[in-house]
Design a protein around this motif. Structure first.
Motif, PDB file in Angstrom:
ATOM      1  N   GLU A  98      16.372   5.700  -1.466  1.00  0.00           N
ATOM      2  CA  GLU A  98      17.309   6.833  -1.419  1.00  0.00           C
ATOM      3  C   GLU A  98      17.818   7.071   0.001  1.00  0.00           C
ATOM      4  O   GLU A  98      18.970   7.464   0.201  1.00  0.00           O
ATOM      5  N   GLN A  99      16.953   6.828   0.990  1.00  0.00           N
ATOM      6  CA  GLN A  99      17.324   7.021   2.387  1.00  0.00           C
ATOM      7  C   GLN A  99      18.129   5.845   2.949  1.00  0.00           C
ATOM      8  O   GLN A  99      18.539   5.861   4.104  1.00  0.00           O
ATOM      9  N   GLY A 100      18.310   4.803   2.144  1.00  0.00           N
ATOM     10  CA  GLY A 100      19.057   3.625   2.583  1.00  0.00           C
ATOM     11  C   GLY A 100      18.231   2.663   3.425  1.00  0.00           C
ATOM     12  O   GLY A 100      18.785   1.763   4.056  1.00  0.00           O
ATOM     13  N   LEU A 101      16.909   2.833   3.425  1.00  0.00           N
ATOM     14  CA  LEU A 101      16.043   1.979   4.233  1.00  0.00           C
ATOM     15  C   LEU A 101      15.702   0.676   3.528  1.00  0.00           C
ATOM     16  O   LEU A 101      15.380  -0.311   4.178  1.00  0.00           O
ATOM     17  N   LEU A 102      15.733   0.686   2.210  1.00  0.00           N
ATOM     18  CA  LEU A 102      15.533  -0.511   1.391  1.00  0.00           C
ATOM     19  C   LEU A 102      16.729  -0.651   0.464  1.00  0.00           C
ATOM     20  O   LEU A 102      17.220   0.351  -0.055  1.00  0.00           O
ATOM     21  N   GLN A 103      17.166  -1.874   0.253  1.00  0.00           N
ATOM     22  CA  GLN A 103      18.276  -2.138  -0.655  1.00  0.00           C
ATOM     23  C   GLN A 103      17.898  -3.265  -1.608  1.00  0.00           C
ATOM     24  O   GLN A 103      18.320  -4.414  -1.410  1.00  0.00           O
ATOM     25  N   PRO A 104      17.116  -2.930  -2.643  1.00  0.00           N
ATOM     26  CA  PRO A 104      16.735  -3.983  -3.589  1.00  0.00           C
ATOM     27  C   PRO A 104      17.924  -4.409  -4.441  1.00  0.00           C
ATOM     28  O   PRO A 104      18.875  -3.650  -4.625  1.00  0.00           O
ATOM     29  N   ASN A 105      17.853  -5.633  -4.928  1.00  0.00           N
ATOM     30  CA  ASN A 105      18.821  -6.073  -5.923  1.00  0.00           C
ATOM     31  C   ASN A 105      18.403  -5.465  -7.250  1.00  0.00           C
ATOM     32  O   ASN A 105      17.274  -4.994  -7.407  1.00  0.00           O
TER      33      ASN A 105
ATOM     34  N   MET B  73       7.242   6.549  -2.997  1.00  0.00           N
ATOM     35  CA  MET B  73       7.702   6.465  -1.608  1.00  0.00           C
ATOM     36  C   MET B  73       8.703   5.323  -1.447  1.00  0.00           C
ATOM     37  O   MET B  73       9.686   5.457  -0.701  1.00  0.00           O
ATOM     38  N   LEU B  74       8.496   4.214  -2.141  1.00  0.00           N
ATOM     39  CA  LEU B  74       9.464   3.113  -2.073  1.00  0.00           C
ATOM     40  C   LEU B  74      10.817   3.567  -2.603  1.00  0.00           C
ATOM     41  O   LEU B  74      11.855   3.198  -2.043  1.00  0.00           O
ATOM     42  N   ARG B  75      10.815   4.362  -3.654  1.00  0.00           N
ATOM     43  CA  ARG B  75      12.088   4.906  -4.172  1.00  0.00           C
ATOM     44  C   ARG B  75      12.736   5.827  -3.146  1.00  0.00           C
ATOM     45  O   ARG B  75      13.962   5.842  -2.986  1.00  0.00           O
ATOM     46  N   TYR B  76      11.906   6.612  -2.454  1.00  0.00           N
ATOM     47  CA  TYR B  76      12.425   7.490  -1.401  1.00  0.00           C
ATOM     48  C   TYR B  76      13.061   6.657  -0.287  1.00  0.00           C
ATOM     49  O   TYR B  76      14.146   6.989   0.193  1.00  0.00           O
ATOM     50  N   TYR B  77      12.392   5.566   0.117  1.00  0.00           N
ATOM     51  CA  TYR B  77      12.961   4.691   1.137  1.00  0.00           C
ATOM     52  C   TYR B  77      14.315   4.163   0.683  1.00  0.00           C
ATOM     53  O   TYR B  77      15.250   4.049   1.473  1.00  0.00           O
TER      54      TYR B  77
ATOM     55  N   GLY C  83       0.805  -1.215   0.000  1.00  0.00           N
ATOM     56  CA  GLY C  83       0.000   0.000   0.000  1.00  0.00           C
ATOM     57  C   GLY C  83       0.840   1.268   0.000  1.00  0.00           C
ATOM     58  O   GLY C  83       0.334   2.358   0.260  1.00  0.00           O
ATOM     59  N   VAL C  84       2.115   1.136  -0.293  1.00  0.00           N
ATOM     60  CA  VAL C  84       3.035   2.275  -0.335  1.00  0.00           C
ATOM     61  C   VAL C  84       3.299   2.605  -1.803  1.00  0.00           C
ATOM     62  O   VAL C  84       3.554   1.711  -2.601  1.00  0.00           O
TER      63      VAL C  84
END
Length: 127
Positions: free
Chosen positions: A22-29, A16-20, A11-12
């Motif tokens: 950029e903030q280093g909160l998510l690190q997708p492959n 916002m996922l891209r922002y997360y 639901g995000v």
């Protein structure tokens, strides 16, 4: 899973996922063509991020908290002088969260009383 599916499941918004990220909160492959690929665990991680941000925790503090929750070494202040201001900010955030919890408990209790009153007056049963 790709970013669109993660967005649907959490639901995000994609933005916002891209922002997360950029903030280093998510690190997708990344695929060879540059598409983001998220793990199943990222669904839960996004939930934790949303919870902390909705609790008024600034995004720059979410990362260290997530690291601590994941059992990783987290970034602490680099000097003793930095610690008191950080603790003041964390104390303020904790007070804000506690106030919101108290408000939610009050709202919940009022709703429970209202529903009980409706059931008693009109013999209502919720479905």
């Amino acid at each position: 899973m790709r970013i669109g599916e993660l967005s649907k499941r959490t639901g995000v918004s994609v933005r916002m996922l891209r922002y997360y990220e950029e903030q280093g909160l998510l690190q997708p492959n990344r695929t060879e063509t540059g598409y983001r690929i998220y793990a199943e665990a990222d669904v839960e991680r996004v939930g934790k991020i949303r919870c902390m941000i909705s609790s008024a925790l600034p995004s720059h503090l979410v990362g260290p908290v997530l690291q601590a929750m994941d059992g990783q070494e987290c970034a602490y202040p680099v000097s003793a002088e930095e610690c008191p201001p950080l603790m003041e900010m964390l104390d303020a955030q904790l007070a804000t969260i506690n106030t919101r919890i108290e408000d939610l408990v009050t709202s919940r209790d009022q709703l429970i009383r209202f529903m009980a009153d409706l059931r008693e007056r009109f013999d209502c049963v919720s479905g």
